[in-house]
Design a protein around this motif. Structure first.
Motif, PDB file in Angstrom:
ATOM      1  N   ALA A   1      -6.122  -4.682   0.776  1.00 11.49           N
ATOM      2  CA  ALA A   1      -6.251  -4.530  -0.675  1.00 11.49           C
ATOM      3  C   ALA A   1      -6.082  -5.868  -1.383  1.00 11.49           C
ATOM      4  N   ARG A   2      -5.195  -6.704  -0.896  1.00  8.84           N
ATOM      5  CA  ARG A   2      -4.977  -8.000  -1.539  1.00  8.84           C
ATOM      6  C   ARG A   2      -6.196  -8.907  -1.388  1.00  8.84           C
ATOM      7  N   ARG A   3      -6.969  -8.700  -0.330  1.00  9.35           N
ATOM      8  CA  ARG A   3      -8.178  -9.498  -0.124  1.00  9.35           C
ATOM      9  C   ARG A   3      -9.427  -8.811  -0.662  1.00  9.35           C
ATOM     10  N   SER A   4      -9.225  -7.728  -1.397  1.00 12.38           N
ATOM     11  CA  SER A   4     -10.358  -6.975  -1.915  1.00 12.38           C
ATOM     12  C   SER A   4     -11.138  -7.786  -2.956  1.00 12.38           C
ATOM     13  N   ASP A   5     -12.424  -7.484  -3.062  1.00 15.91           N
ATOM     14  CA  ASP A   5     -13.264  -8.130  -4.070  1.00 15.91           C
ATOM     15  C   ASP A   5     -13.018  -7.557  -5.461  1.00 15.91           C
ATOM     16  N   MET A   6     -12.368  -6.394  -5.537  1.00 18.66           N
ATOM     17  CA  MET A   6     -12.054  -5.784  -6.832  1.00 18.66           C
ATOM     18  C   MET A   6     -10.769  -6.402  -7.370  1.00 18.66           C
ATOM     19  N   THR A   7     -10.866  -7.075  -8.471  1.00 22.16           N
ATOM     20  CA  THR A   7      -9.766  -7.869  -9.002  1.00 22.16           C
ATOM     21  C   THR A   7      -8.531  -7.031  -9.299  1.00 22.16           C
TER      22      THR A   7
ATOM     23  N   ALA B   1      -2.055  -5.010  -5.561  1.00 22.62           N
ATOM     24  CA  ALA B   1      -1.489  -5.168  -4.222  1.00 22.62           C
ATOM     25  C   ALA B   1      -0.666  -6.443  -4.119  1.00 22.62           C
ATOM     26  N   GLY B   2      -1.190  -7.540  -4.672  1.00 19.68           N
ATOM     27  CA  GLY B   2      -0.452  -8.799  -4.639  1.00 19.68           C
ATOM     28  C   GLY B   2       0.849  -8.718  -5.411  1.00 19.68           C
ATOM     29  N   GLY B   3       0.815  -8.047  -6.574  1.00 16.98           N
ATOM     30  CA  GLY B   3       2.037  -7.901  -7.357  1.00 16.98           C
ATOM     31  C   GLY B   3       3.087  -7.082  -6.639  1.00 16.98           C
ATOM     32  N   LEU B   4       2.665  -5.984  -6.006  1.00 20.45           N
ATOM     33  CA  LEU B   4       3.610  -5.149  -5.271  1.00 20.45           C
ATOM     34  C   LEU B   4       4.217  -5.909  -4.098  1.00 20.45           C
ATOM     35  N   ILE B   5       3.370  -6.626  -3.348  1.00 23.64           N
ATOM     36  CA  ILE B   5       3.868  -7.378  -2.189  1.00 23.64           C
ATOM     37  C   ILE B   5       4.867  -8.445  -2.629  1.00 23.64           C
ATOM     38  N   ASP B   6       4.517  -9.208  -3.657  1.00 20.01           N
ATOM     39  CA  ASP B   6       5.392 -10.293  -4.106  1.00 20.01           C
ATOM     40  C   ASP B   6       6.693  -9.751  -4.687  1.00 20.01           C
ATOM     41  N   MET B   7       6.624  -8.620  -5.397  1.00 20.80           N
ATOM     42  CA  MET B   7       7.829  -8.056  -5.993  1.00 20.80           C
ATOM     43  C   MET B   7       8.800  -7.574  -4.915  1.00 20.80           C
ATOM     44  N   VAL B   8       8.281  -6.831  -3.922  1.00 20.45           N
ATOM     45  CA  VAL B   8       9.155  -6.286  -2.875  1.00 20.45           C
ATOM     46  C   VAL B   8       9.690  -7.402  -1.986  1.00 20.45           C
TER      47      VAL B   8
END
Length: 376
Positions: A190-196, A202-209
């Motif tokens: 999801a973090r590498r998805s073409d949909m911004t 996904a990036g926000g969730l990963i970085d937050m956790v």
């Protein structure tokens, strides 16, 4: 029918002889490396001297001077060896916690079913291994949870508060690994998805956790979560801890998978397109298997970390393997025995070392198998 060649019967002994020769060559290379330079020779002599000094004393403490028989902590008072009767008398609590003795066959059955299932999937020659693992993990997790909890099909209900010891350690570690792996892979994709929007979420969730310590995530799950649910709704403490472990480890594994995905050349998508595969099909059939292979050392490293992090559940009132040992050490009956504490921690260290070392060796075997297949 063509007669079998008599040389085929010699293939097994020849292969065994070849393996022995390769092992001897490896031993020879290791011995030469120990004295390949003056510094290496000095370090080798230093380690040999340290081992010659420490190992006899350790053997004496573990075996010769150890207390092997007795009925209480008084038998270990003023003794200079390991107090094995502490482990012997508390073996049931160390293994099962407070799980009822009459129902422990369910623990054995769940463990044997899991080992048999994984052995069948991971055995050499198994087809569609990834699909089998994807099916087996959720089915086994649900089935084992029902079997251990009970309350259905005539099984006696056993609350999770009675689970403990090595059994609870294995449950927390196995659940965290089994659930964090697929969720982490999905988050990485999801973090590498073409949909911004999806990539940003996904990036926000990963970085937050990942920015929170595991203790903080457990605190939120155990203490804060009940404050936000409607009155009268209660959730099991163990389930909340398992969800916290899953989220935290999934965020960590997502970055490991992302590194593996970045290591796969972009031309692999083009190769899939040339075969008539859609982007989704090429991702799952071509890119993801290669990414998992690249990320395998990091994945195993995270899995080993998960096994060691299970000890943190003690702070939320769950008594895992190490927690049961520490609770036993706090018993006044064993306070006067000086060597009980050292014995308990030696056993804990040996158990965790065996599990983590076995897992690391298995990962090396997988890498060696893949490298041989790539060479051929």
């Amino acid at each position: 029918m063509r007669a079998a060649s008599p040389f085929l019967s010699l293939r097994g002994p020849f292969l065994s002889l070849r393996a022995l020769v390769m092992s001897l060559r490896g031993l020879g290379r290791f011995l030469r490396s120990c004295v390949s330079s003056p510094l290496n020779a000095a370090l080798t002599l230093l380690l040999i001297g340290a081992a010659a000094y420490a190992l006899p004393q350790l053997f004496r403490w573990l075996v010769i001077d150890a207390v092997w028989s007795g009925s209480s902590g008084r038998d270990c008072v003023d003794r200079d060896g390991a107090c094995w009767i502490f482990i012997k008398l508390r073996a049931d609590q160390i293994l099962y916690g407070s799980y009822p003795a009459a129902e422990r066959w369910r623990v054995h059955l769940a463990g044997l079913a899991g080992l048999a299932g994984f052995a069948a999937i991971l055995m050499r020659g198994a087809q569609h291994r990834q699909h089998l693992i994807a099916i087996f993990l959720p089915v086994y997790a649900v089935s084992a949870g029902i079997l251990l909890t009970g309350g259905v099909v005539g099984l006696t209900y056993v609350p999770s508060s009675a689970w403990g010891g090595l059994m609870l350690t294995v449950i927390v570690a196995a659940w965290s690994i089994a659930t964090a792996l697929p969720i982490g892979l999905l988050l990485a994709l999801a973090r590498r998805s073409d949909m911004t929007v999806i990539a940003a979420m996904a990036g926000g969730l990963i970085d937050m956790v990942r920015g929170l310590p595991l203790v903080g995530v457990l605190f939120l799950a155990i203490v804060m979560f009940p404050l936000f649910v409607p009155p009268g709704i209660e959730t099991d403490k163990l389930i909340r801890a398992l969800i916290a472990f899953t989220l935290f480890e999934a965020a960590t594994l997502a970055e490991v998978f992302r590194g593996g995905l970045q290591g796969v050349p972009k031309e692999q998508h083009e190769a899939g397109a040339s075969l008539g595969l859609s982007r989704t099909q090429s991702t799952w059939l071509i890119v993801v298997p290669q990414a998992i292979t690249i990320a395998l050392p990091g994945i195993v490293n995270v899995c080993i970390t998960i096994i060691k992090e299970t000890t943190i559940v003690l702070i939320v009132g769950l008594f895992d393997f190490l927690g049961v040992l520490q609770a036993g050490l706090a018993d006044p009956e064993w306070l006067r025995a000086q060597q009980v504490r050292a014995t308990a921690y030696v056993v804990a260290a040996a158990v965790f070392w065996c599990i983590c070392f076995g897992l690391s060796r298995y990962s090396l075997a997988i890498e060696a198998t893949r490298n041989r297949g790539r060479a051929h």
